[in-house]
Design an enzyme around this catalytic site. Structure first.
Site, PDB file in Angstrom:
ATOM      1  N   CYS A  30       0.830  -1.208   0.000  1.00 48.74           N
ATOM      2  CA  CYS A  30       0.000   0.000   0.000  1.00 48.74           C
ATOM      3  C   CYS A  30       0.870   1.265   0.000  1.00 48.74           C
ATOM      4  O   CYS A  30       1.505   1.593   1.006  1.00 48.74           O
ATOM      5  CB  CYS A  30      -0.912  -0.039   1.227  1.00 48.74           C
ATOM      6  SG  CYS A  30      -1.793   1.490   1.581  1.00 48.74           S
ATOM      7  N   CYS A  33       0.002   3.884   2.603  1.00 50.04           N
ATOM      8  CA  CYS A  33       0.419   3.415   3.934  1.00 50.04           C
ATOM      9  C   CYS A  33       1.888   3.775   4.172  1.00 50.04           C
ATOM     10  O   CYS A  33       2.252   4.257   5.247  1.00 50.04           O
ATOM     11  CB  CYS A  33       0.261   1.902   4.050  1.00 50.04           C
ATOM     12  SG  CYS A  33      -1.433   1.304   3.905  1.00 50.04           S
TER      13      CYS A  33
END
Length: 187
Positions: A30, A33
């Site tokens: 991600c 993230c």
């Protein structure tokens, strides 16, 4: 610290009874993230041990992601007293993350409401119930006043009820039951 399904209860839930724990639900693949993590780490570091950051890899801990209803990542949830008290989803700017942490340390809505009720002398029965930690009785008293209240008074009563709901948490059975009753009484 990295936490797993086995350590979550002690590292997050129990630890949050001592000081706030912010949990970063993330995954290695991600991009947002990876952008958010250093912002969270910097903010926690600047708080000098007053808050803990825990990281949960959702790919290796799907049970935690399901339990805490993580539907998008990054998902950040702040725990106090064993429950989620604040959260956001998605990457945020450093200023927005700092604000999230600031709000975590601000006086609770219910504490401000109780102080306001003390100062104004307003709703003495509700105040007494709140001071006795009897949320259901406080909400019963609020609901009893709504029917005959002026629009301004109804708004004030709604604000008091919302402060109680916020303090109890979204999933608390009292919140669930009384939220419906409040909506019916107001609308």
């Amino acid at each position: 610290m990295d936490v797993t399904e086995t350590t979550f209860e002690s590292d997050v839930v129990e630890r949050s009874r001592e000081l706030p724990v912010v949990v970063d639900f993330w995954a290695a693949w991600c991009g947002p993230c990876r952008a958010l993590t250093p912002v969270l780490e910097q903010e926690v570091e600047s708080r000098d041990g007053t808050v803990v950051l825990a990281k949960v890899d959702v790919d290796t801990n799907p049970g935690l992601a399901a339990t805490y209803r993580v539907q998008g990542i990054p998902a950040v949830k702040a725990f106090r007293d064993g429950r989620v008290v604040s959260e956001f989803v998605g990457a945020r700017s450093p200023v927005a993350v700092a604000t999230f942490f600031d709000e975590l340390f601000a006086p609770s809505r219910i504490a401000a409401t109780v102080e306001d009720l003390r100062a104004t002398g307003e709703l003495p029965g509700v105040l007494a119930a709140l001071e006795e930690n009897d949320a259901a009785r406080a909400l019963d008293l609020v609901l009893a006043e709504i029917a005959d209240a002026s629009p301004d008074r109804r708004e004030r009563l709604r604000e008091v009820a919302l402060a109680v709901f916020h303090d109890l948490g979204h999933d608390d059975p009292v919140t669930t039951a009384y939220r419906r009753r409040l909506a019916t009484a107001l609308y």
